[in-house]
Motif scaffolding. Structure first.
Motif, PDB file in Angstrom:
ATOM      1  N   ILE A  13      30.759 -60.274 116.501  1.00 47.57           N
ATOM      2  CA  ILE A  13      30.308 -60.164 117.893  1.00 47.57           C
ATOM      3  C   ILE A  13      28.906 -59.576 118.027  1.00 47.57           C
ATOM      4  O   ILE A  13      28.348 -59.577 119.125  1.00 47.57           O
ATOM      5  CB  ILE A  13      31.291 -59.361 118.775  1.00 47.57           C
ATOM      6  CG1 ILE A  13      31.476 -57.947 118.253  1.00 47.57           C
ATOM      7  CG2 ILE A  13      32.613 -60.104 118.922  1.00 47.57           C
ATOM      8  CD1 ILE A  13      32.186 -57.017 119.225  1.00 47.57           C
ATOM      9  N   CYS A  14      28.317 -59.089 116.926  1.00 47.09           N
ATOM     10  CA  CYS A  14      26.960 -58.529 117.009  1.00 47.09           C
ATOM     11  C   CYS A  14      26.027 -59.139 115.968  1.00 47.09           C
ATOM     12  O   CYS A  14      25.213 -59.994 116.279  1.00 47.09           O
ATOM     13  CB  CYS A  14      26.979 -57.008 116.848  1.00 47.09           C
ATOM     14  SG  CYS A  14      27.642 -56.104 118.263  1.00 47.09           S
ATOM     15  N   ALA A  18      24.101 -62.924 116.009  1.00 47.07           N
ATOM     16  CA  ALA A  18      22.651 -62.778 116.196  1.00 47.07           C
ATOM     17  C   ALA A  18      21.905 -63.492 115.075  1.00 47.07           C
ATOM     18  O   ALA A  18      20.917 -64.198 115.323  1.00 47.07           O
ATOM     19  CB  ALA A  18      22.268 -61.298 116.235  1.00 47.07           C
ATOM     20  N   ALA A  19      22.382 -63.347 113.836  1.00 45.27           N
ATOM     21  CA  ALA A  19      21.738 -64.031 112.708  1.00 45.27           C
ATOM     22  C   ALA A  19      21.857 -65.541 112.862  1.00 45.27           C
ATOM     23  O   ALA A  19      20.901 -66.282 112.609  1.00 45.27           O
ATOM     24  CB  ALA A  19      22.358 -63.569 111.396  1.00 45.27           C
ATOM     25  N   PRO A  45      33.083 -64.056 123.159  1.00 42.39           N
ATOM     26  CA  PRO A  45      31.638 -64.252 123.006  1.00 42.39           C
ATOM     27  C   PRO A  45      31.007 -63.022 122.340  1.00 42.39           C
ATOM     28  O   PRO A  45      31.645 -61.965 122.248  1.00 42.39           O
ATOM     29  CB  PRO A  45      31.151 -64.404 124.444  1.00 42.39           C
ATOM     30  CG  PRO A  45      32.135 -63.632 125.255  1.00 42.39           C
ATOM     31  CD  PRO A  45      33.460 -63.804 124.550  1.00 42.39           C
ATOM     32  N   PRO A  46      29.764 -63.142 121.897  1.00 45.03           N
ATOM     33  CA  PRO A  46      29.079 -61.970 121.349  1.00 45.03           C
ATOM     34  C   PRO A  46      29.060 -60.817 122.354  1.00 45.03           C
ATOM     35  O   PRO A  46      29.073 -61.025 123.572  1.00 45.03           O
ATOM     36  CB  PRO A  46      27.669 -62.488 121.051  1.00 45.03           C
ATOM     37  CG  PRO A  46      27.879 -63.955 120.786  1.00 45.03           C
ATOM     38  CD  PRO A  46      28.955 -64.357 121.769  1.00 45.03           C
ATOM     39  N   TYR A  47      29.009 -59.625 121.811  1.00 44.28           N
ATOM     40  CA  TYR A  47      28.994 -58.382 122.584  1.00 44.28           C
ATOM     41  C   TYR A  47      27.837 -58.412 123.589  1.00 44.28           C
ATOM     42  O   TYR A  47      26.707 -58.772 123.247  1.00 44.28           O
ATOM     43  CB  TYR A  47      28.861 -57.228 121.606  1.00 44.28           C
ATOM     44  CG  TYR A  47      29.042 -55.863 122.177  1.00 44.28           C
ATOM     45  CD1 TYR A  47      30.155 -55.523 122.936  1.00 44.28           C
ATOM     46  CD2 TYR A  47      28.096 -54.867 121.917  1.00 44.28           C
ATOM     47  CE1 TYR A  47      30.327 -54.243 123.434  1.00 44.28           C
ATOM     48  CE2 TYR A  47      28.254 -53.579 122.401  1.00 44.28           C
ATOM     49  CZ  TYR A  47      29.366 -53.278 123.163  1.00 44.28           C
ATOM     50  OH  TYR A  47      29.537 -52.009 123.647  1.00 44.28           O
ATOM     51  N   GLY A  48      28.119 -58.032 124.830  1.00 46.10           N
ATOM     52  CA  GLY A  48      27.132 -58.098 125.906  1.00 46.10           C
ATOM     53  C   GLY A  48      25.771 -57.501 125.581  1.00 46.10           C
ATOM     54  O   GLY A  48      24.739 -58.155 125.790  1.00 46.10           O
ATOM     55  N   PRO A  49      25.708 -56.251 125.089  1.00 43.48           N
ATOM     56  CA  PRO A  49      24.402 -55.683 124.780  1.00 43.48           C
ATOM     57  C   PRO A  49      23.634 -56.460 123.700  1.00 43.48           C
ATOM     58  O   PRO A  49      22.400 -56.533 123.752  1.00 43.48           O
ATOM     59  CB  PRO A  49      24.730 -54.262 124.318  1.00 43.48           C
ATOM     60  CG  PRO A  49      26.010 -53.934 125.035  1.00 43.48           C
ATOM     61  CD  PRO A  49      26.778 -55.235 125.041  1.00 43.48           C
ATOM     62  N   MET A  50      24.338 -57.081 122.756  1.00 45.15           N
ATOM     63  CA  MET A  50      23.638 -57.898 121.762  1.00 45.15           C
ATOM     64  C   MET A  50      23.115 -59.172 122.413  1.00 45.15           C
ATOM     65  O   MET A  50      21.998 -59.600 122.149  1.00 45.15           O
ATOM     66  CB  MET A  50      24.554 -58.237 120.574  1.00 45.15           C
ATOM     67  CG  MET A  50      23.864 -59.132 119.533  1.00 45.15           C
ATOM     68  SD  MET A  50      22.262 -58.507 118.918  1.00 45.15           S
ATOM     69  CE  MET A  50      22.826 -57.452 117.584  1.00 45.15           C
ATOM     70  N   GLN A  51      23.900 -59.760 123.296  1.00 41.92           N
ATOM     71  CA  GLN A  51      23.421 -60.945 124.012  1.00 41.92           C
ATOM     72  C   GLN A  51      22.174 -60.619 124.829  1.00 41.92           C
ATOM     73  O   GLN A  51      21.221 -61.397 124.854  1.00 41.92           O
ATOM     74  CB  GLN A  51      24.507 -61.494 124.947  1.00 41.92           C
ATOM     75  CG  GLN A  51      25.625 -62.207 124.232  1.00 41.92           C
ATOM     76  CD  GLN A  51      26.450 -63.028 125.202  1.00 41.92           C
ATOM     77  OE1 GLN A  51      25.898 -63.886 125.897  1.00 41.92           O
ATOM     78  NE2 GLN A  51      27.741 -62.766 125.245  1.00 41.92           N
ATOM     79  N   GLN A  52      22.179 -59.451 125.482  1.00 44.43           N
ATOM     80  CA  GLN A  52      21.023 -59.054 126.292  1.00 44.43           C
ATOM     81  C   GLN A  52      19.784 -58.853 125.429  1.00 44.43           C
ATOM     82  O   GLN A  52      18.689 -59.306 125.782  1.00 44.43           O
ATOM     83  CB  GLN A  52      21.340 -57.784 127.069  1.00 44.43           C
ATOM     84  CG  GLN A  52      22.388 -57.991 128.136  1.00 44.43           C
ATOM     85  CD  GLN A  52      22.965 -56.680 128.661  1.00 44.43           C
ATOM     86  OE1 GLN A  52      22.569 -55.593 128.250  1.00 44.43           O
ATOM     87  NE2 GLN A  52      23.921 -56.792 129.577  1.00 44.43           N
ATOM     88  N   ALA A  53      19.938 -58.175 124.289  1.00 46.82           N
ATOM     89  CA  ALA A  53      18.800 -57.955 123.390  1.00 46.82           C
ATOM     90  C   ALA A  53      18.275 -59.284 122.862  1.00 46.82           C
ATOM     91  O   ALA A  53      17.059 -59.493 122.774  1.00 46.82           O
ATOM     92  CB  ALA A  53      19.212 -57.036 122.238  1.00 46.82           C
ATOM     93  N   LEU A  61      22.890 -66.506 122.995  1.00 44.85           N
ATOM     94  CA  LEU A  61      24.077 -66.442 122.142  1.00 44.85           C
ATOM     95  C   LEU A  61      25.355 -66.702 122.924  1.00 44.85           C
ATOM     96  O   LEU A  61      26.448 -66.674 122.365  1.00 44.85           O
ATOM     97  CB  LEU A  61      24.175 -65.056 121.477  1.00 44.85           C
ATOM     98  CG  LEU A  61      22.954 -64.554 120.703  1.00 44.85           C
ATOM     99  CD1 LEU A  61      23.227 -63.164 120.137  1.00 44.85           C
ATOM    100  CD2 LEU A  61      22.549 -65.530 119.632  1.00 44.85           C
ATOM    101  N   GLY A  62      25.230 -66.942 124.220  1.00 45.00           N
ATOM    102  CA  GLY A  62      26.387 -67.029 125.105  1.00 45.00           C
ATOM    103  C   GLY A  62      27.408 -68.091 124.745  1.00 45.00           C
ATOM    104  O   GLY A  62      28.584 -67.952 125.063  1.00 45.00           O
TER     105      GLY A  62
END
Length: 146
Positions: A13-14, A18-19, A45-53, A61-62
């Protein structure tokens, strides 16, 4: 040439999504996926704060959803990249006898950083730092694949 890359972290999720997102943005002609060694977040879905970054860097990444790493991934991918040594050990524990698919650390492709792993921002809360390291490693991976 390696064409199918799997990125693996603990929960998918992070770090690994992201990679996957960075890799797909930089090498869209190659196949990529991500997975987690644990199944806690399957289907999420990926963790919200990682999606935001990631979004701040132009990465969406959504559409990604967490899945668990399986033994079948050894035959589906040409290279498996773990985010830390524990991930690689968990991957290796599932390796089918006789399979030779390389399983390495993503940070192997960013030796200039001195990093031995991608710290988990779920715990460190440093999403931008994790993305910085991932972007550097993906650039190294791109050079390796060229």
């Amino acid at each position: 040439m390696t064409q199918r890359i799997l990125f693996v972290c603990l929960g998918n999720i992070c770090r690994s999504p992201a990679a996957e997102g960075v890799f797909r943005a930089r090498l869209p002609h190659l196949a990529a996926d991500s997975a987690g060694t644990a199944g806690w977040h399957v289907g999420k879905p990926p963790y919200g704060p990682m999606q935001q970054a990631a979004r701040r860097r132009g990465l969406d990444l959504g559409g990604l959803r967490a899945r668990q790493f399986t033994q079948a991934d050894f035959s589906r991918f040409d290279l498996i990249l773990g985010m830390d040594a524990d991930n690689v050990a968990d991957i290796e524990a599932q390796r089918p006898q006789g399979n030779e698919t390389p399983a390495r650390l993503l940070t192997d492709f960013a030796p200039e950083t001195g990093a031995t792993h991608v710290p988990d921002p779920y715990y460190t809360r440093d999403f931008d730092g994790a993305l910085d390291l991932i972007e550097t490693a993906v650039e190294g991976l791109r050079a390796h694949l060229a």
